[in-house]
Design a protein around this motif. Structure first.
Motif, PDB file in Angstrom:
ATOM      1  N   ARG A  98       0.821  -1.206   0.000  1.00 23.93           N
ATOM      2  CA  ARG A  98       0.000   0.000   0.000  1.00 23.93           C
ATOM      3  C   ARG A  98       0.859   1.262   0.000  1.00 23.93           C
ATOM      4  N   CYS A 120     -14.824   0.013   0.626  1.00 24.51           N
ATOM      5  CA  CYS A 120     -13.994   0.474   1.744  1.00 24.51           C
ATOM      6  C   CYS A 120     -14.608   0.089   3.088  1.00 24.51           C
ATOM      7  N   ARG A 160     -11.921  -1.613   5.715  1.00 21.25           N
ATOM      8  CA  ARG A 160     -11.335  -0.851   6.814  1.00 21.25           C
ATOM      9  C   ARG A 160     -12.132  -1.007   8.111  1.00 21.25           C
ATOM     10  N   SER A 212     -11.791   0.838  10.598  1.00 23.44           N
ATOM     11  CA  SER A 212     -12.084   2.171  11.112  1.00 23.44           C
ATOM     12  C   SER A 212     -13.469   2.658  10.696  1.00 23.44           C
ATOM     13  N   ARG A 213     -14.060   2.019   9.702  1.00 28.35           N
ATOM     14  CA  ARG A 213     -15.405   2.395   9.268  1.00 28.35           C
ATOM     15  C   ARG A 213     -16.491   1.699  10.097  1.00 28.35           C
ATOM     16  N   ARG A 267      -6.248  -4.310  14.314  1.00 29.89           N
ATOM     17  CA  ARG A 267      -7.084  -3.334  13.607  1.00 29.89           C
ATOM     18  C   ARG A 267      -6.216  -2.269  12.938  1.00 29.89           C
ATOM     19  N   SER A 297      -4.038  -3.807  10.002  1.00 32.76           N
ATOM     20  CA  SER A 297      -4.849  -4.126   8.831  1.00 32.76           C
ATOM     21  C   SER A 297      -5.261  -2.861   8.091  1.00 32.76           C
ATOM     22  N   ASP A 298      -5.737  -1.873   8.820  1.00 32.08           N
ATOM     23  CA  ASP A 298      -6.182  -0.643   8.173  1.00 32.08           C
ATOM     24  C   ASP A 298      -5.027   0.093   7.491  1.00 32.08           C
ATOM     25  N   SER A 348      -3.935  -2.775   4.276  1.00 33.27           N
ATOM     26  CA  SER A 348      -4.864  -3.375   3.318  1.00 33.27           C
ATOM     27  C   SER A 348      -5.072  -2.450   2.126  1.00 33.27           C
ATOM     28  N   ASP A 376     -10.365   6.145   1.379  1.00 37.82           N
ATOM     29  CA  ASP A 376      -9.724   4.847   1.552  1.00 37.82           C
ATOM     30  C   ASP A 376      -9.450   4.124   0.248  1.00 37.82           C
TER      31      ASP A 376
END
Length: 250
Positions: A6, A105, A109, A111-112, A135, A138-139, A142, A165
């Motif tokens: 990423r 997204c 994610r 975070s969502r 968490r 991964s966020d 990814s 995202d």
């Protein structure tokens, strides 16, 4: 340039990979040893199920080859199970507008606050990572790649790119040409690709492209494409075998 996939995508690094259409961990392992930057498991056009993806993900982690997957389906419930297996991200076909991008997204994610959260799968080291660490990791890593391959999507590029995202536009030239009812290749298709590239530059979103042959990479890279999916494992095998048999006629 070092870093996870990423980070490399967002930095605009030149990245080269291929589609994998054969449900074999050995293919993934070989491609990793060959030094590819990534590979995309093609569940859209290949007969590859979740249990086979499990073994391919295991092979990818053994050789350090980032894996994405793309597959069919309007719903996005297929995404989280693949990320749980340890895939690096997803490439989603036929993203038409901002709502499509938001749904993707949401599935990726944490975070969502809509993706199911458990560090118990491989991606969380089978519970070896704490929930906050899993968490956050991964966020951060990814990858969300949205495929632009429909004429109607060309009118929504800025809105799609505005979804924070989204990491990359990926151009599917065959489907895009079909949607536009033009030849592949053709000047009209090249103009559409240029429009996508410009939208990516304007919004700070990297752009990827499928090419059938590595000889096409340099010219498109000069125009602003930074990631290339070049052919597939099957195409590489067929090309090599055909060249080998041509020696009979030499």
């Amino acid at each position: 340039m070092a870093g996870d996939l990423r980070t490399r995508i967002r930095a605009g690094e030149l990245l080269i990979g291929t589609f994998v259409k054969t449900p074999s961990p050995h293919v993934v392992e070989i491609l990793g040893h060959a030094g590819l930057d990534f590979a995309v498991i093609d569940q859209e056009h290949g007969p590859i199920d979740l249990s086979q993806m499990d073994m391919m993900a295991l092979a990818s982690r053994a050789v350090g080859l980032p894996l994405l997957s793309r597959r069919w389906g309007a719903e996005k419930d297929w995404i989280a199970p693949l990320l749980d297996l340890g895939l690096t991200g997803v490439m989603v076909p036929h993203v038409m507008d901002k709502d499509d991008a938001e749904a993707i997204c949401d599935a990726v994610r944490f975070s969502r606050r809509k993706r199911g959260l458990s560090p118990s799968p491989r991606a969380g080291n089978y519970g070896g990572m704490s929930i906050p660490d899993y968490r956050d990791h991964s966020d951060a890593q990814s990858v969300v790649v949205v495929q632009i391959e429909d004429e109607s999507a060309l009118d929504h590029l800025d809105a799609i790119a505005a979804v924070r995202d989204v990491d990359m536009f990926f151009i599917g030239p065959a489907d895009l040409s079909q949607s536009m009812n033009v030849r592949f290749p053709s000047p009209e298709l090249d103009q559409a690709i240029a429009k996508i590239i410009e939208a990516g530059k304007r919004n700070g979103v990297s752009v990827g492209l499928f090419v059938g042959d590595a000889s096409q990479i340099a010219a498109w890279h000069e125009k602003g494409v930074s990631l290339f999916v070049c052919g597939s494992d099957q195409a590489l095998l067929r090309k090599s075998a055909t060249q080998m048999m041509a020696a009979k006629d030499a």
